[in-house]
Design a protein around this motif. Structure first.
Motif, mmCIF file in Angstrom:
data_model
loop_
_atom_site.group_PDB
_atom_site.id
_atom_site.type_symbol
_atom_site.label_atom_id
_atom_site.label_comp_id
_atom_site.label_asym_id
_atom_site.label_seq_id
_atom_site.Cartn_x
_atom_site.Cartn_y
_atom_site.Cartn_z
ATOM 1 N N LEU A 125 50.585 11.228 31.372
ATOM 2 C CA LEU A 125 50.158 11.606 32.719
ATOM 3 C C LEU A 125 49.524 10.420 33.438
ATOM 4 O O LEU A 125 49.655 10.276 34.657
ATOM 5 N N GLY A 126 48.857 9.549 32.698
ATOM 6 C CA GLY A 126 48.235 8.377 33.311
ATOM 7 C C GLY A 126 49.231 7.287 33.648
ATOM 8 O O GLY A 126 49.106 6.614 34.679
ATOM 9 N N ALA A 127 50.242 7.118 32.790
ATOM 10 C CA ALA A 127 51.212 6.037 33.010
ATOM 11 C C ALA A 127 52.242 6.396 34.075
ATOM 12 O O ALA A 127 52.622 5.553 34.889
ATOM 13 N N GLY A 128 52.691 7.629 34.090
ATOM 14 C CA GLY A 128 53.758 8.035 34.997
ATOM 15 C C GLY A 128 53.490 7.792 36.471
ATOM 16 O O GLY A 128 54.354 7.259 37.189
ATOM 17 N N PRO A 129 52.304 8.170 36.985
ATOM 18 C CA PRO A 129 52.054 8.004 38.418
ATOM 19 C C PRO A 129 52.145 6.569 38.913
ATOM 20 O O PRO A 129 52.382 6.341 40.097
ATOM 21 N N LEU A 130 51.945 5.601 38.028
ATOM 22 C CA LEU A 130 52.077 4.207 38.446
ATOM 23 C C LEU A 130 53.503 3.889 38.875
ATOM 24 O O LEU A 130 53.737 2.940 39.637
ATOM 25 N N LEU A 131 54.459 4.692 38.390
ATOM 26 C CA LEU A 131 55.852 4.569 38.836
ATOM 27 C C LEU A 131 56.193 5.612 39.906
ATOM 28 O O LEU A 131 56.683 5.276 40.978
ATOM 29 N N TRP A 132 55.890 6.893 39.613
ATOM 30 C CA TRP A 132 56.354 7.974 40.494
ATOM 31 C C TRP A 132 55.691 7.951 41.861
ATOM 32 O O TRP A 132 56.344 8.251 42.867
ATOM 33 N N GLY A 133 54.403 7.601 41.916
ATOM 34 C CA GLY A 133 53.721 7.571 43.208
ATOM 35 C C GLY A 133 54.328 6.535 44.158
ATOM 36 O O GLY A 133 54.818 6.884 45.235
ATOM 37 N N PRO A 134 54.321 5.261 43.791
ATOM 38 C CA PRO A 134 54.917 4.247 44.676
ATOM 39 C C PRO A 134 56.408 4.462 44.909
ATOM 40 O O PRO A 134 56.909 4.233 46.011
ATOM 41 N N LEU A 135 57.139 4.900 43.871
ATOM 42 C CA LEU A 135 58.588 5.090 44.021
ATOM 43 C C LEU A 135 58.883 6.162 45.076
ATOM 44 O O LEU A 135 59.846 6.040 45.838
ATOM 45 N N SER A 136 58.045 7.196 45.139
ATOM 46 C CA SER A 136 58.272 8.252 46.131
ATOM 47 C C SER A 136 58.061 7.744 47.550
ATOM 48 O O SER A 136 58.588 8.316 48.507
ATOM 49 N N GLU A 137 57.281 6.669 47.703
ATOM 50 C CA GLU A 137 57.078 6.079 49.026
ATOM 51 C C GLU A 137 58.249 5.178 49.427
ATOM 52 O O GLU A 137 58.399 4.846 50.599
ATOM 53 N N ILE A 138 59.086 4.814 48.440
ATOM 54 C CA ILE A 138 60.241 3.957 48.710
ATOM 55 C C ILE A 138 61.524 4.778 48.857
ATOM 56 O O ILE A 138 62.276 4.602 49.816
ATOM 57 N N ILE A 139 61.783 5.699 47.918
ATOM 58 C CA ILE A 139 63.043 6.445 47.935
ATOM 59 C C ILE A 139 62.850 7.906 48.335
ATOM 60 O O ILE A 139 63.839 8.639 48.462
ATOM 61 N N GLY A 140 61.615 8.339 48.523
ATOM 62 C CA GLY A 140 61.365 9.710 48.948
ATOM 63 C C GLY A 140 60.912 10.611 47.819
ATOM 64 O O GLY A 140 61.088 10.307 46.639
ATOM 65 N N ARG A 141 60.326 11.742 48.195
ATOM 66 C CA ARG A 141 59.805 12.685 47.200
ATOM 67 C C ARG A 141 60.951 13.377 46.447
ATOM 68 O O ARG A 141 60.883 13.588 45.249
ATOM 69 N N GLN A 142 61.998 13.758 47.175
ATOM 70 C CA GLN A 142 63.043 14.592 46.594
ATOM 71 C C GLN A 142 63.720 13.924 45.404
ATOM 72 O O GLN A 142 63.880 14.531 44.335
ATOM 73 N N LYS A 143 64.138 12.677 45.533
ATOM 74 C CA LYS A 143 64.823 11.978 44.446
ATOM 75 C C LYS A 143 63.901 11.822 43.241
ATOM 76 O O LYS A 143 64.334 11.987 42.093
ATOM 77 N N VAL A 144 62.649 11.491 43.500
ATOM 78 C CA VAL A 144 61.692 11.334 42.398
ATOM 79 C C VAL A 144 61.513 12.656 41.659
ATOM 80 O O VAL A 144 61.501 12.695 40.417
ATOM 81 N N TYR A 145 61.385 13.752 42.403
ATOM 82 C CA TYR A 145 61.210 15.046 41.759
ATOM 83 C C TYR A 145 62.404 15.405 40.878
ATOM 84 O O TYR A 145 62.242 15.939 39.774
ATOM 85 N N ARG A 146 63.613 15.111 41.344
ATOM 86 C CA ARG A 146 64.800 15.470 40.562
ATOM 87 C C ARG A 146 64.908 14.639 39.284
ATOM 88 O O ARG A 146 65.239 15.163 38.210
ATOM 89 N N ILE A 147 64.622 13.348 39.396
ATOM 90 C CA ILE A 147 64.651 12.487 38.195
ATOM 91 C C ILE A 147 63.570 12.935 37.209
ATOM 92 O O ILE A 147 63.820 13.098 36.011
#
Length: 496
Positions: A105-127
Motif C-alpha cells: 500500500l505504501g509503494a503503490g501510490p508512488l506509481l499510481w498517483g502520479p501515473l493517474s495525473e499523466i494517463i488519467g484515472r480510468q486506465k490506472v484503475y483498470r490496470i
C-alpha cells in the motif's frame, strides 16, 4: 476557434462551479509550476456538472473497492493461527502477511498517483484492478508461506490505487460544497473495512478454514474491481485531451517521444517524495494521519492480548469486539454528514463575505473535536481493558471513541489536502498514503511485544501520549495554514 475560445478550453486554473470569482483569486502565482490544462468550469463535459445520482453511484462503486482492500488487509489476521500450524511458522512470520500488504500500500501510490495525473484515472484503475484481483486469487491458492506473503505484497501494491486515487477522483467530480459528504463515504470504507475484516473473518475461519477466508477476500476484491473497470474518466486534463482530439486535433500539443514520456513519468513519480519532504502541509498532515493509521493497525494485534490472552474470550467472541470500532466510524460519518457540512458552509460563507475564496482551513472544524477524542479514548482503553473486574463495555467504549475521533480527523484532512493541491492532489495524497502504509505495516510487527513488555496500560498510555502531542495540529493549521500555502511551490494560491 478563436483565441478567446482556446484560452477558455485550455484554462489551467482549478475548476470549480461554486464561485467564479474564487477562480480569479485562485490562480497559481508565477513562481509555481504550471498547472495542467483542464476543462473549463462551465464545459458540459466537466464531471463536476454530472447529476448528483451519477456522482453518488460513482462514489459508491469506488468506495466499495476501497472497502474490499481494507477488509482484505485485516481479515487475514483471523487465519494467522491456522497458517502457523499449516506451514509450521512462527507468529512473527505469519504476521508478515499483514505488514507486507500494507507495505505494498505504501509503494503503490508512488506509481499510481502520479501515473493517474499523466494517463488519467480510468486506465490506472483498470490496470490496478486486474493486478489486484489476480494476486488476491493467487494468495488464496498459495501452497507455501513464501509465495503467500509475496503475493500479499503485490496485491497491496496494485490494490493501493483504490486507497490513494479514489479521493482524487472524488475531487475531480465534486464541487466544494459536495466534497465533504462524499469524501466521508470514502473515509467510512477506508477505516470501516479494517474493523469489518476481523469481525467477519473470525466466523469464516472457524467455520470454513483459512482457505475459504482467503477466498472470500479474493471474491470481494474481484467483484468490486469489475465495477471500477466500467467507470468513466474523471480527470480534467485527460477529458480535455479527448475533446480536442474529437473537435480540434490541430490544437493538441505534439506527441512526446518515448524518452520524453519516460522522463515525465519519472519526474511525476518523484513528486510524492518531493511533496513529503518539501511541502510542510503534506509533511505534517501525513505524519498525523500515519500515526493514527499505525495505532489502528497495531490495535488489531494488541486486541488479541486483551481479549484472547487476558480476558480469555473465544475467537468468535473476540471478533465481535470490532463492532465497537465499526460503530465509531459509522456514527462519526453521521456527524460529518450533518454538522460537519453545516460548519463548513458557515466558514465558507464567512470567507465569501470577506471577498476571498473559501479557504481549505474551513474543512478542519470537526478535526478539533477528533484531536481531543483520540487520546482520551486511548486512555479509557488503557485503564479498563486489562482488568477483569471492569465490565467489557469499558474498553469497547474506548474503541468506539477512538474510531469516532479518527474519522473526524481523516474526513477533515483528506478534503483539506485536495483543496490545497487540486490537480496535483493525487501526488499529495500518495505522499500521505506512503507514510500511513509505513506506520501501518510496522506497528503490527512490534505491537504484541510492546503490549507484553509494557503491559496494556503502559503501551496504550504511551500511544495516548503520542496523540496528545499531535492534538494541536488542526489548530496550528487554522492559524498558519495560509502562511504555509503562500510559501508552497505546489499549493493553489488562495488570497486572503
Amino acid at each position: 476557434m478563436s483565441q478567446a475560445d482556446l484560452e477558455t478550453k485550455m484554462d489551467t486554473r482549478p475548476s470549480s462551479t461554486d464561485d467564479k470569482s474564487s477562480q480569479e483569486l485562485a490562480k497559481p502565482v508565477a513562481s509555481r509550476p504550471q498547472q495542467q490544462a483542464t476543462l473549463a468550469p462551465d464545459d458540459p463535459e466537466n464531471p463536476r456538472l454530472w447529476p448528483m445520482g451519477k456522482k453518488v453511484l460513482t462514489t459508491v462503486t469506488l468506495c466499495f473497492w476501497v472497502l474490499s482492500f481494507n477488509y482484505g488487509s485485516t481479515a487475514y489476521v483471523a487465519s494467522i493461527p491456522d497458517l502457523q500450524t499449516r506451514f509450521n511458522i512462527s507468529e512473527e512470520v505469519a504476521v508478515l502477511g499483514v505488514s507486507l500488504m500494507i507495505f505494498g500500500l505504501g509503494a503503490g501510490p508512488l506509481l499510481w498517483g502520479p501515473l493517474s495525473e499523466i494517463i488519467g484515472r480510468q486506465k490506472v484503475y483498470r490496470i490496478a484492478a486486474l493486478g489486484y484481483t489476480a494476486f488476491s486469487i493467487g494468495v488464496a491458492f498459495s501452497e507455501n508461506i513464501g509465495t503467500l506473503i509475496v503475493l500479499r505484497f503485490l496485491a497491496g501494491f496494485f490494490g493501493s490505487a483504490s486507497i490513494n486515487n479514489v479521493p482524487a477522483s472524488i475531487g475531480d467530480y465534486t464541487t466544494l460544497h459536495e466534497r465533504l459528504r462524499l469524501t466521508a463515504v470514502y473515509a467510512l470504507c477506508a477505516f470501516g473495512g479494517p474493523s469489518i475484516g476481523p469481525l467477519v473473518s473470525a466466523f469464516v475461519d472457524v467455520d470454513a478454514g483459512y482457505r475459504w477466508n482467503l477466498r472470500v477476500i479474493a471474491i470481494f476484491c474481484g467483484v468490486t474491481s469489475i465495477g471500477v473497470a466500467f467507470l468513466p474518466e474523471t480527470a480534467g486534463p485527460q477529458l480535455l485531451e479527448r475533446k480536442l482530439k474529437r473537435e480540434n486535433p490541430e490544437l493538441l500539443p505534439p506527441k512526446k517521444s518515448t524518452g520524453e514520456n519516460i522522463s515525465a513519468l519519472v519526474t511525476s513519480m518523484s513528486r510524492p517524495i518531493v511533496f513529503l519532504f518539501t511541502e510542510p502541509v503534506v509533511m505534517i498532515v501525513s505524519l498525523y494521519l500515519s500515526i493514527l493509521f499505525g495505532i489502528l493497525f497495531g490495535f488489531f494485534e494488541a486486541f488479541t492480548v486483551v481479549w484472547l490472552e487476558i480476558r480469555d474470550w473465544t475467537p468468535t467472541s473476540f471478533g465481535l469486539t470490532y463492532i465497537g470500532l465499526g460503530l465509531g466510524f459509522f456514527f462519526g460519518l453521521g456527524l460529518v454528514g450533518s454538522q460537519g457540512q453545516k460548519q463548513y458552509e458557515k466558514r465558507a460563507a464567512a470567507d465569501k463575505a470577506r471577498g476571498i475564496p473559501v479557504q481549505p482551513e474551513a474543512r478542519l472544524t470537526l478535526a478539533y473535536i477528533g484531536a481531543f477524542l483520540c487520546p482520551a479514548a486511548l486512555f479509557i482503553f488503557a485503564w479498563t481493558a486489562p482488568f477483569h473486574q471492569v465490565h467489557w463495555i469499558g474498553p469497547i467504549i474506548g474503541e468506539f471513541l477512538f474510531s469516532f475521533g479518527m474519522i473526524l480527523i481523516f474526513t477533515a484532512f483528506i478534503p483539506f489536502l485536495i483543496d490545497n493541491y487540486q490537480l496535483t492532489a493525487a501526488s499529495a495524497l500518495a505522499a500521505g498514503t506512503a507514510g500511513r502504509a509505513i506506520f501501518g505495516g510496522v506497528f503490527p510487527l512490534f505491537s504484541i511485544q510492546m503490549y507484553h513488555k509494557l503491559t496494556v496500560q503502559g503501551a496504550t498510555s504511551l500511544l495516548a501520549g503520542l496523540m496528545c502531542v499531535c492534538a494541536p495540529i488542526p489548530f496550528l493549521f487554522n492559524k498558519y495554514g495560509r502562511t504555509l500555502r503562500a510559501k508552497s511551490k505546489w499549493a493553489v494560491a488562495q488570497e486572503a
